[in-house]
Design a protein around this motif. Structure first.
Motif, short mmCIF file in Angstrom:
data_model
loop_
_atom_site.label_atom_id
_atom_site.label_comp_id
_atom_site.label_asym_id
_atom_site.label_seq_id
_atom_site.Cartn_x
_atom_site.Cartn_y
_atom_site.Cartn_z
N ARG A 39 75.80 9.10 9.04
CA ARG A 39 76.01 10.73 10.03
C ARG A 39 75.86 10.45 11.26
O ARG A 39 76.50 10.48 12.50
CB ARG A 39 74.73 11.01 9.85
N HIS A 40 74.88 8.70 11.75
CA HIS A 40 75.55 9.14 13.25
C HIS A 40 76.80 8.44 13.45
O HIS A 40 76.66 9.15 14.74
CB HIS A 40 74.36 7.87 13.54
N THR A 41 77.35 7.60 12.71
CA THR A 41 78.48 7.04 13.10
C THR A 41 79.85 8.90 13.01
O THR A 41 80.41 8.42 13.55
CB THR A 41 78.72 6.22 11.87
N MET A 42 79.40 8.86 12.40
CA MET A 42 80.39 10.74 12.43
C MET A 42 80.36 11.60 13.01
O MET A 42 81.43 11.19 13.52
CB MET A 42 80.24 11.44 10.62
N PHE A 55 79.55 10.08 16.45
CA PHE A 55 79.64 10.01 17.14
C PHE A 55 80.85 9.76 17.19
O PHE A 55 82.07 9.46 18.46
CB PHE A 55 79.44 7.82 17.41
N LEU A 56 81.77 9.72 16.43
CA LEU A 56 83.26 9.76 16.03
C LEU A 56 83.79 11.74 16.41
O LEU A 56 84.52 11.52 16.91
CB LEU A 56 83.48 9.64 14.34
N TYR A 92 82.29 13.58 18.58
CA TYR A 92 82.26 13.29 19.48
C TYR A 92 83.31 12.82 21.38
O TYR A 92 84.04 13.05 21.40
CB TYR A 92 80.91 12.54 20.50
N GLU A 93 83.23 11.68 20.17
CA GLU A 93 85.15 10.80 20.94
C GLU A 93 86.20 11.50 20.39
O GLU A 93 87.20 11.23 21.45
CB GLU A 93 84.97 9.58 20.14
N ALA A 121 76.36 2.36 15.42
CA ALA A 121 76.72 4.21 15.61
C ALA A 121 78.06 4.32 16.74
O ALA A 121 78.87 4.66 16.91
CB ALA A 121 75.96 5.02 15.21
N GLY A 169 81.55 4.56 15.71
CA GLY A 169 82.04 5.55 16.42
C GLY A 169 83.71 5.58 16.80
O GLY A 169 84.54 6.07 16.79
N ARG A 170 83.64 4.77 18.32
CA ARG A 170 84.85 4.22 19.10
C ARG A 170 85.75 3.76 18.10
O ARG A 170 87.35 4.29 18.31
CB ARG A 170 84.65 3.75 19.84
N ARG A 192 87.99 6.40 15.49
CA ARG A 192 88.84 6.72 17.16
C ARG A 192 89.54 6.29 17.54
O ARG A 192 90.82 6.32 17.10
CB ARG A 192 87.67 7.24 17.94
#
Length: 249
Positions: free
Chosen positions: A3-6, A8-9, A11-12, A98, A102-103, A106
């Protein structure tokens, strides 16, 4: 974690959509190579016609997108370190990997979009690549992009200075271009250069890409490239995640 990774993804990706022209500018130089450099090779030893040339040249251009589209992403992270934004994230309750993952995801999404754009233009120019080979080329590009972005983020967290990063990346970028055979096959190079290129993992990804586009799935460079690229991508990503944890103290 997922969930945290998604988060940040997302957001990016939203940040990217605020400036949607940047991905196009990132792929502009490889496209110019495809349009202006590939025609110069048509009557060389690479191939007697444009179709053969494009089958050799386009995978190299795609790897250029993967490497140099991700190798400089760490500069934005240096700015975030300087203004304290990244440190505030690192000491929060968020799952720290994350922030990097996430970055990186992206970056891979942008690379796939850019790769499809390059393939579309090459197809309009007359290239007829193997469709299964093209589909296998995309995950190889993604792994190469993860390798480069992990290296860039790890370097940004270690150096924390744009000038230092620029000096290091510029020092290594020219040998990367020349010793991967991106622009010209290494078979045209002198023997000593071919020997040095064998120790460059990116050389094997370019050779694998050319074998995939030609539909030669028995070529030994393909499993070698996937193995080396995925292994190095895991190492560089782990380094950047570890550096992020160190930033949190």
């Amino acid at each position: 974690m997922f969930r945290h990774t998604m988060l940040f993804l997302g957001y990016e990706l939203k940040n990217m959509l605020r400036n949607p022209l940047w991905p196009f500018f990132g792929v502009l130089q490889p496209i110019l190579y495809l349009l202006l450099f590939a025609p110069l090779l048509e009557n060389t030893a690479i191939g007697a016609d444009g179709t053969d040339t494009l089958l050799v040249f386009t995978p190299g251009v795609m790897m250029m997108v993967a490497v140099f589209g991700s190798l400089f992403v760490g500069f934005g992270m240096v700015v975030e370190i300087r203004n304290g934004y990244l440190e505030r994230l690192a000491v929060s309750q968020v799952w720290r990997p994350a922030i990097v993952l996430g970055r990186s995801i992206r970056d891979v999404i942008i690379l796939i979009f850019q790769a499809l754009l390059v393939v579309g233009i090459a197809t309009l120019m007359g290239m007829r690549a193997s469709l299964p080979g093209l589909l296998l080329m995309l995950p190889l590009m993604a792994a190469t992009g993860l390798l480069a972005s992990g290296l860039s983020y790890g370097l940004a967290l270690a150096v924390r200075d744009e000038n230092g990063m620029a000096s290091l990346l510029q020092f290594f970028s020219l040998p990367l271009i020349l010793l991967t055979g991106i622009l010209l096959p290494m078979s045209l190079a002198p023997g000593w250069m071919q020997t040095v290129a064998e120790f460059n993992p990116l050389y094997h990804t370019v050779e694998a890409g050319r074998a995939l586009f030609a539909g030669d799935f028995s070529d030994g460079s393909i499993p070698l490239a996937f193995g080396l690229t995925i292994g190095l991508a895991v190492l560089t990503t782990a380094w950047s995640v570890s550096s992020m944890r160190k930033l949190a103290g």
